[in-house]
Design an enzyme around this catalytic site. Structure first.
Site, PDB file in Angstrom:
ATOM      1  CD  GLU A   1      17.661  12.766  36.174  1.00  0.00           C
ATOM      2  OE1 GLU A   1      16.481  12.807  35.571  1.00  0.00           O
ATOM      3  OE2 GLU A   1      17.998  13.957  36.772  1.00  0.00           O
TER       4      GLU A   1
ATOM      5  CE  LYS B   1      14.113   8.362  38.593  1.00  0.00           C
ATOM      6  NZ  LYS B   1      15.455   8.003  38.357  1.00  0.00           N
TER       7      LYS B   1
ATOM      8  NE  ARG C   1       7.941   4.346  31.905  1.00  0.00           N
ATOM      9  CZ  ARG C   1       9.242   5.319  31.769  1.00  0.00           C
ATOM     10  NH1 ARG C   1      10.073   5.367  31.094  1.00  0.00           N
ATOM     11  NH2 ARG C   1       9.458   5.744  33.739  1.00  0.00           N
TER      12      ARG C   1
HETATM   13  P1  ATP Z   1      10.755   7.872  35.923  1.00  0.00           P
HETATM   14  O1  ATP Z   1      10.327   8.573  34.668  1.00  0.00           O
HETATM   15  O2  ATP Z   1      10.513   7.265  37.264  1.00  0.00           O
HETATM   16  O3  ATP Z   1      11.739   9.321  37.082  1.00  0.00           O
HETATM   17  P2  ATP Z   1      12.913   7.648  34.132  1.00  0.00           P
HETATM   18  O4  ATP Z   1      13.070   6.472  33.340  1.00  0.00           O
HETATM   19  O5  ATP Z   1      13.072   8.837  34.537  1.00  0.00           O
HETATM   20  O6  ATP Z   1      12.470   7.367  35.392  1.00  0.00           O
HETATM   21  P3  ATP Z   1      15.964   7.073  35.186  1.00  0.00           P
HETATM   22  O7  ATP Z   1      16.369   6.843  36.800  1.00  0.00           O
HETATM   23  O8  ATP Z   1      16.250   7.561  34.500  1.00  0.00           O
HETATM   24  O9  ATP Z   1      14.697   7.286  35.441  1.00  0.00           O
HETATM   25  O10 ATP Z   1      16.394   5.103  34.181  1.00  0.00           O
HETATM   26  C1  ATP Z   1      16.768   4.452  34.537  1.00  0.00           C
HETATM   27  C2  ATP Z   1      16.889   3.393  33.571  1.00  0.00           C
HETATM   28  O11 ATP Z   1      15.857   2.515  34.128  1.00  0.00           O
HETATM   29  C3  ATP Z   1      16.703   3.805  32.198  1.00  0.00           C
HETATM   30  O12 ATP Z   1      17.483   3.459  31.455  1.00  0.00           O
HETATM   31  C4  ATP Z   1      15.130   3.913  32.119  1.00  0.00           C
HETATM   32  O13 ATP Z   1      15.001   3.767  30.593  1.00  0.00           O
HETATM   33  C5  ATP Z   1      14.704   2.205  33.009  1.00  0.00           C
HETATM   34  N1  ATP Z   1      13.288   2.749  33.642  1.00  0.00           N
HETATM   35  C6  ATP Z   1      13.060   3.360  34.289  1.00  0.00           C
HETATM   36  N2  ATP Z   1      11.715   3.385  34.348  1.00  0.00           N
HETATM   37  C7  ATP Z   1      11.437   1.790  33.548  1.00  0.00           C
HETATM   38  C8  ATP Z   1      10.257   1.406  33.304  1.00  0.00           C
HETATM   39  N3  ATP Z   1       8.735   1.411  34.523  1.00  0.00           N
HETATM   40  N4  ATP Z   1      10.593   0.125  33.079  1.00  0.00           N
HETATM   41  C9  ATP Z   1      11.279  -0.036  32.603  1.00  0.00           C
HETATM   42  N5  ATP Z   1      12.489   0.635  32.787  1.00  0.00           N
HETATM   43  C10 ATP Z   1      12.682   1.879  33.043  1.00  0.00           C
HETATM   44 MG    MG Z   2      15.304   8.908  32.325  1.00  0.00          MG
END
Ligand code: ATP
Ligand code: MG
Length: 572
Positions: free
Chosen positions: A49, A285, A275
């Site tokens: 995102e 983020k 994760r």
């Molecule tokens: P945040 O919690 O930092 O906002 P998010 O999951 O909302 O992270 P996205 O931009 O939606 O952020 O993530 C893109 C991809 O990266 C998704 O498939 C998500 O599952 C993966 N991802 C995000 N954070 C992690 C993590 N800590 N470990 C492994 N994969 C991750």
């Molecule tokens: Mg997300």
């Protein structure tokens, strides 16, 4: 199934990961799917995102999705999951693209945006309404929450659930035309308010958001929810294996429900993995944005940030990050990984790659009294001691040099074991050069030592000193007249606590006040011509990188990437 514990030592985890290597459960699933002909080639996607920069957690997902595609000769899409215009921006889109390419991955074909499919999603929403599987609901967010029930108690059906198809189609169209206020209406799937899985209690498909979007401008004022968008994006792109983190496990029935109930061109499947969480680090983020907004750091790419662009500027290499992701493996449970493992991977990689050089952080002048004024001797030193083929660099030995203030003492009582450096009336070897003996010190009016006067032992370049002369050790040095001044930015961990965002604590309270110390150091002259983002091992000091933005030949700027040894382990 593996869950890493922070108490485990990196070396022991490393061994474990080698044992685990052949048993990555996603690889097994893919192998089976290919073998049994369920898919003829694999297609994954990385779906960020664009509401922030990528962090080390994302790197794991990037390495996994692009890595699987590489391994099985498939493809991996880059798709921006841009369904929430409120927090998303073009700068993030640009940064994410750059980070992925920096890691060394290339997405298949053009970049995709969830917003490319908004028209299709809208038609599919109409289709669900026509099939009696979706309705427009007028409950306010608070009411809807109350109607939803709890994990252990069933929810209540919305009073708007039984609107006619015609009324629903009309209301949805008017939502789209902008006739209603934000929060006044939603489109919901007609599922099961008594489902033990809360996600299936008539989930929201569309919300009204009167916000302009970085891709679609003001075309839309209703936006699809993650659940209504994600699987459908996968299906449109022909994604075979949609890999996400564990928190989406409970959403999988919904993912499948849309596959079953919409005229999708392809059936995608969702798989979940654990994760990545790191101690001494925050990987949310929202929290990283708070650090930026409150100016606790100097932007998203501050070298202390766990963002890929921050790590890049700090001196991390793509290989170190990939090795780390490889080491920790892919698990089916969440765990916390010791940041020391990441640093271990970094040291491993830099030890191989970084050119050797010398820099003095706290200069103390040393005058070699038996060299004449104006003496200038060029000494060739290896760029890397293990790789002679990488060549040599020229050091200038002159009458006046600098060593580090910590490398000299007048205290002759210190044992040889305790202090392997220069002691008054004793010998030490200058790294890559001669043996010297400290004869006397000069002080200023405050009693601070301003100069050590030494004599050089002849014929000790590359050979042992005569009998009776026992140097205590080796110290690094730089010519005082042929070296140059440099700005050294000494970075350390951003947080002092292992779990900065543990419940009940404000992570902003655990900021390490000493996470950046700026020094004026003294470096080999040749280093000024280093290009931005070149890696060095300043011998006996640590790994440094020339700053990506601020370094120039006139004003050299080096960032401390990491020390040679883990000083945190010692403190702990
Ligand atoms: P945040 O919690 O930092 O906002 P998010 O999951 O909302 O992270 P996205 O931009 O939606 O952020 O993530 C893109 C991809 O990266 C998704 O498939 C998500 O599952 C993966 N991802 C995000 N954070 C992690 C993590 N800590 N470990 C492994 N994969 C991750
Ligand atoms: Mg997300």
């Amino acid at each position: 199934m593996l869950s890493y514990d922070v108490s485990l030592h990196p070396d022991c985890l490393y061994t474990m990961s080698i044992a685990e290597k052949n048993s990555n459960f996603l690889e097994q699933i893919i192998e089976k799917d290919l073998e049994e002909g369920r898919v003829c080639s694999i297609h994954t996607r990385f779906p960020p995102e664009p509401n922030g920069f990528l962090h080390i957690g994302h790197a794991k997902s990037v390495c996994l999705n692009f890595g699987l595609a590489e391994k099985f000769q498939g493809q991996c899409n880059l798709r921006f999951d841009d369904t929430n215009p409120a927090k998303e921006e073009q700068v993030y889109v640009n940064a994410i693209k750059e980070d992925i390419q920096w890691l060394g991955f290339q997405w298949a074909g053009d970049i995709h945006y969830a917003s490319d499919y908004f028209d299709t999603f809208y038609q599919w929403a109409q289709q669900l309404i026509k099939d009696g599987k979706a309705y427009v609901c007028d409950l306010s967010p608070a009411e809807a929450k109350a109607y939803r029930g709890w994990a252990t108690t069933p929810g209540k059906e919305s009073p708007y659930r039984d609107r006619s198809v015609q009324e629903n189609l009309d209301l949805l169209e008017r939502m789209k035309q902008g006739e209603f206020e934000e929060g006044s209406k939603t489109l919901r799937a007609r599922m099961d308010m008594a489902s033990p899985n809360m996600n299936l209690r008539d989930p929201i498909l569309y919300r009204i958001r009167r916000q302009s979007h970085h891709q679609t401008g003001n075309k839309w004022c209703i936006y699809p929810s993650y659940d209504f968008a994600h699987g459908q994006e996968d299906a449109i792109e022909g994604i075979t294996h949609s890999i996400c983190t564990l928190e989406f496990q409970d959403h999988r029935p919904l993912y499948d429900w849309f596959m079953d109930n919409l005229p999708v061109p392809h059936r995608s499947r969702q798989y979940e993995f654990g994760r990545l969480n790191l101690n001494y680090t925050v990987t949310s983020k929202r929290k990283l944005k708070q650090l930026v907004d409150e100016k606790s750091v100097d932007g998203w790419d501050d070298p202390r940030m766990p963002t890929l662009s921050g790590m890049r500027r700090r001196g991390y290499t793509p290989d170190a990050i990939k090795q780390f992701c490889d080491m920790i493996g892919v698990t089916k449970s969440d765990g916390i990984v010791d940041v020391a493992m990441l640093e271990h991977a970094l040291r491993n990689d830099l030890n191989e790659k970084a050119a050797r050089a010398m820099a003095i952080l706290d200069p103390l002048k040393v005058v070699i009294t038996n060299l004449p004024e104006g003496h200038r001797e060029t000494i060739d030193a290896p760029i890397h001691p293990n790789y002679p083929e990488r060549g040599t660099r020229a050091l200038s030995l002159t009458r006046e040099i600098y060593i580090d203030r910590n490398d000299f003492t007048e205290d002759t009582s210190l044992s040889r074991k305790k202090f392997k450096r220069l002691v008054l009336s004793e010998w030490v070897r200058l790294r890559n050069a001669y043996v010297i003996k400290a004869d006397e010190v000069c002080r200023n009016d405050e009693g601070v030592i301003t100069e050590v006067r030494v004599s050089l032992v002849p014929d000790t370049l590359g050979s042992n000193p005569p009998e009776g002369i026992r140097p205590r050790g080796v110290v690094h040095w730089v010519s005082a007249t042929e070296g140059m001044c440099a700005e050294l930015r000494l970075y350390d961990r951003l947080f002092t606590e292992e779990a900065p965002d543990r419940d009940g604590r404000d992570f902003m309270d655990c900021l390490n006040k000493d996470s950046l110390v700026i020094r004026q150091g003294w470096i080999e002259k040749g280093l000024a011509s280093a290009k931005p983002e070149q890696h060095f091992q300043f011998e006996r000091e640590g790994y440094y990188v020339t700053d990506r933005y601020d370094h120039s030949a006139e004003h050299p700027v080096f960032n401390l990437t990491i020390g040679l040894k883990d000083t945190w382990a010692k403190k702990a």
